[in-house]
Write a protein that holds these residues in place. Structure first.
Motif, mmCIF file in Angstrom:
data_model
loop_
_atom_site.group_PDB
_atom_site.id
_atom_site.type_symbol
_atom_site.label_atom_id
_atom_site.label_comp_id
_atom_site.label_asym_id
_atom_site.label_seq_id
_atom_site.Cartn_x
_atom_site.Cartn_y
_atom_site.Cartn_z
ATOM 1 N N TYR A 122 0.826 -1.204 0.000
ATOM 2 C CA TYR A 122 0.000 0.000 0.000
ATOM 3 C C TYR A 122 0.863 1.258 0.000
ATOM 4 C CZ TYR A 122 -4.628 -2.083 0.326
ATOM 5 O OH TYR A 122 -5.806 -2.740 0.022
ATOM 6 N N ARG A 123 2.037 1.154 0.587
ATOM 7 C CA ARG A 123 2.945 2.305 0.594
ATOM 8 C C ARG A 123 3.371 2.649 -0.830
ATOM 9 N NH1 ARG A 123 8.425 3.115 0.669
ATOM 10 N NH2 ARG A 123 9.135 5.030 1.708
ATOM 11 N N ALA A 124 3.753 1.635 -1.605
ATOM 12 C CA ALA A 124 4.145 1.865 -2.998
ATOM 13 C C ALA A 124 2.956 2.350 -3.825
ATOM 14 C CB ALA A 124 4.722 0.586 -3.593
ATOM 15 N N MET A 125 1.781 1.761 -3.561
ATOM 16 C CA MET A 125 0.585 2.188 -4.276
ATOM 17 C C MET A 125 0.269 3.653 -3.986
ATOM 18 S SD MET A 125 -1.673 -1.283 -3.690
ATOM 19 C CE MET A 125 -3.236 -0.424 -3.784
ATOM 20 N N ARG A 126 0.446 4.069 -2.739
ATOM 21 C CA ARG A 126 0.158 5.453 -2.363
ATOM 22 C C ARG A 126 1.118 6.414 -3.067
ATOM 23 N NH1 ARG A 126 -2.921 7.521 1.698
ATOM 24 N NH2 ARG A 126 -3.360 5.403 2.410
ATOM 25 N N ILE A 127 2.380 6.031 -3.149
ATOM 26 C CA ILE A 127 3.370 6.872 -3.836
ATOM 27 C C ILE A 127 3.003 7.008 -5.314
ATOM 28 C CG2 ILE A 127 5.774 6.997 -4.594
ATOM 29 C CD1 ILE A 127 6.525 5.629 -1.933
ATOM 30 N N ASP A 128 2.666 5.881 -5.953
ATOM 31 C CA ASP A 128 2.292 5.914 -7.371
ATOM 32 C C ASP A 128 1.006 6.706 -7.586
ATOM 33 O OD1 ASP A 128 4.476 4.427 -8.060
ATOM 34 O OD2 ASP A 128 3.418 2.514 -8.141
ATOM 35 N N ALA A 129 0.043 6.543 -6.681
ATOM 36 C CA ALA A 129 -1.228 7.260 -6.813
ATOM 37 C C ALA A 129 -1.018 8.770 -6.698
ATOM 38 C CB ALA A 129 -2.217 6.788 -5.753
ATOM 39 N N ASN A 130 -0.206 9.200 -5.749
ATOM 40 C CA ASN A 130 0.083 10.627 -5.607
ATOM 41 C C ASN A 130 0.749 11.179 -6.862
ATOM 42 O OD1 ASN A 130 -0.920 11.459 -3.045
ATOM 43 N ND2 ASN A 130 0.712 10.314 -2.033
ATOM 44 N N ARG A 131 1.627 10.359 -7.460
ATOM 45 C CA ARG A 131 2.288 10.795 -8.690
ATOM 46 C C ARG A 131 1.269 10.957 -9.823
ATOM 47 N NH1 ARG A 131 3.569 7.768 -12.789
ATOM 48 N NH2 ARG A 131 3.371 5.848 -11.562
#
Length: 639
Positions: A122-131
């Motif tokens: 979820y941490r990686a998903m959150r970073i990608d989503a913010n991008r």
């Protein structure tokens, strides 16, 4: 059938030929064709019911074709599901969003990943989503932890776009992705689409906004009544008139035929809203509309337009409001109260908020008036003559009134929904994105219908993300941003560029506001961001030192140059400070432009006439530093 004679440089990624689709006895597609190449955007055009969405859904695995051949990357494409399409690298940004309402924005963006094997980060998903959301310019508008069911239709469309971008697909079909977006947001999406093109993606773009077709597509394929009438034609070889004739088979004339309204035709104020507050989206919104007037409510996604109307209608809780009809306060706790008060409301989301799918066309058409009927029966007979008149005006097939509304195109559905409220003979009619997802011909007939209703004395309020539409149909426009009323101006004084700058989110323009505050404090000045247009000026925002002489400008106000306190400086706006003839003020003007050279207005600095004028180069250096490092913030955009 018209075909292009220009040889393509790239080999097709997808070729569809002879595609047909039957739904029972209805032939939705007949021998349709489509070619998509890497590095190109192809416009897939046609009137409502022409078969664009059907062809898009076949290519993306949503439905199976009845016949025809489809080749992808040199091999036969046979899809049994959307998951098969995703595995091949084909994604669809659907007009009707396919999101999970009980999941968060983050989970919806990565919805296809949730069914894959292994653990998700979820941490990686959150970073990608913010991008992804930063690229769309909406990371502050779409909180990742919010449930999708709490979002507006326009916000859900942005989530749908982000979901497709997260797939990193080789072929993406954008089916009406801009229907709820303003010019600024469309421009941002086009930047992303251009990057996808440059990276070798093949894109299909379905839209009814012809100006967008010319802005983003390389070629177009046009359908009419399920058949291709223009295949793989270079966009540059066509005019808007050409495309309209291919789509509808005739010349429909000007889309926006401006009303000729005499001042005496506009009556007294019928509906007024003051200091409306419905957190978190609506903070302080006020507007009014008069009898016989068409009022436009404009703003970007997240501005609070739809949420404000839903709060008025009783669909959202209000913390504060003063609502008056015909000058008398009225309490609106639920939609029934609004209907009894003489109001009608066409909501933005046609499928979720307007249509009852299990009812026939007739039952959907007469749904609202049943609430006004008292006594036994359904009261259909009382409206028979009015129904006959409306279905004739709108071109509705009278012999099909007892069939399902879902059998009709989106444009016809929208006509029926508008007619539903006109049958109630309301005093006030509010329409949220009334032409969303409808074709040119239907838009023209809806505009004509609304103008006729206003001519008959109806007070009409139109909410739209399409600034060209607001300028074309409204007599007056109220601009909203971040839940606050920014301006209330005659449409004749506005352009798309002026509306875009007025609507820029205050949160996004924070650096510009901070610069004005810094200039005002440093130079004991009245610092203002303005739009200049001949003898007229519009003030966007302002910051003033306590001891500064006023320039006579108020944010959100349109004013003639001679009515300001700095007319000489406005007319000359030369390289240095210009002193007024009375000697009381001196003002410096500096122009702002974005990275594409678009005019973003002027920043003015007014100081006392007796003060020692600072070096204009130093001031312009500060302004230049802002625009060179973050030009997009001035236009409500992010780099």
């Amino acid at each position: 059938m018209l075909q292009t004679s220009q040889k393509a440089e790239a080999e097709p990624l997808l070729t569809a030929t002879g595609v047909s689709k039957n739904f029972g006895k209805t032939r939705a597609l007949v021998d349709a064709s489509l070619t998509l190449r890497p590095g190109e955007t192809v416009g897939l055009l046609g009137a409502n019911g022409a078969g664009k969405s059907t062809l898009s859904r076949i290519i993306s695995g949503h439905i199976q074709p009845s016949g025809g051949d489809i080749f992808f990357d040199g091999a036969t494409l046979s899809l049994n599901s959307t998951r098969d399409a995703l595995r091949c690298g084909i994604a669809l940004v659907a007009q009707e969003t396919s999101l999970a309402p009980d999941l968060s924005v983050l989970e919806n963006i990565f919805l296809p990943n949730l069914a894959t094997k292994g653990r998700l980060s979820y941490r990686a998903m959150r970073i990608d989503a913010n991008r992804l959301l930063a690229g769309l310019g909406h990371e502050h508008i779409l909180p990742l932890d919010a449930e999708v069911r709490t979002l507006s239709a326009a916000q859900r469309q942005l989530v749908e776009i982000a979901k497709a971008l997260a797939l990193d697909a080789r072929l993406i079909i954008f089916d009406e992705p801009t229907a709820s977006l303003s010019a600024t947001e469309v421009d941002r999406l086009f930047d992303i689409m251009e990057n996808l093109q440059n990276n070798g993606r093949a894109l299909a773009f379905v839209s009814h906004r012809l100006e967008e077709v010319f802005a983003i597509t390389n070629r177009v394929t046009i359908l009419r009544e399920g058949k291709v009438v223009a295949e793989d034609v270079a966009t540059s070889s066509l005019t808007q008139g050409d495309i309209i004739q291919y789509m509808v088979g005739r010349d429909i004339g000007a889309i926006y035929k401006k009303r000729t309204v005499k001042p005496e035709a506009i009556g007294e104020t019928v509906f007024e809203v003051k200091n409306l507050k419905a957190l978190p989206w609506v903070r302080d919104i006020s507007f009014s509309v008069r009898r016989g007037e068409i009022l436009g409510l404009g703003g970007l996604v997240g501005a609070g337009r739809s949420e404000a109307v839903e709060a008025i209608w009783g669909l959202r809780p209000r913390q504060n409001s003063d609502i008056q009809i015909n000058g008398k306060p009225i309490r609106l706790h639920k939609p029934a109260d609004a209907v009894r008060a003489g109001m009608g409301f066409v909501a933005e989301d046609r499928r979720a908020q307007n249509i009852v799918p299990d009812l026939s066309v007739r039952e959907n058409l007469l749904l609202a008036q049943m609430g006004q009927h008292r006594g036994f029966g359904r009261g259909y007979g009382k409206r028979a003559n009015k129904v006959a008149e409306l279905i004739s005006d709108l071109g509705l097939p009278a012999h099909r009134l007892d069939t399902s509304l879902l059998n009709y195109s989106g444009g016809m559905q929208q006509k029926i929904i508008i007619a539903r409220w006109l049958l109630t003979q309301p005093k006030i009619l509010i329409l949220d994105e009334p032409t969303k997802g409808v074709d040119i011909g239907t838009r023209s007939s809806i505009y004509r219908l609304l103008q006729q209703a206003a001519d008959a004395g109806l007070a009409v309020i139109v909410i739209s993300s399409d600034f060209e539409e607001l300028l074309g149909i409204a007599e007056r426009i109220v601009v909203m941003s971040d839940g606050i009323t920014i301006a209330d101006l005659p449409a004749s004084r506005l352009t798309e560029e002026k509306l875009t700058l007025l609507a820029a989110p205050r949160t996004s323009a924070a650096r510009n506001q901070a610069l004005l505050a810094e200039l005002a404090e440093t130079y004991h000045a009245d610092a203002v961001w303005t739009l200049l247009d001949g003898d007229e000026l519009i003030c966007l925002t302002q910051a003033a030192h306590d001891n500064a002489p006023s320039a006579g400008l108020t944010p959100g106000e349109a004013i003639m140059v001679d009515q300001t306190l700095i007319p000489k400086a406005i007319r000359e706006h030369g390289p240095g400070f210009v002193t007024e003839t009375d000697g009381l003020r001196q003002t410096l003007f500096t122009q702002l432009t974005d990275k594409r050279g678009h005019d973003l207005g002027w920043i003015s600095l007014t100081i006392a006439g007796t003060a020692q004028a600072p070096d204009p180069k130093n001031i312009r250096a500060k302004i230049s530093n802002l625009t060179s490092t973050d030009k997009d913030d001035l236009n409500g955009r992010h780099p």
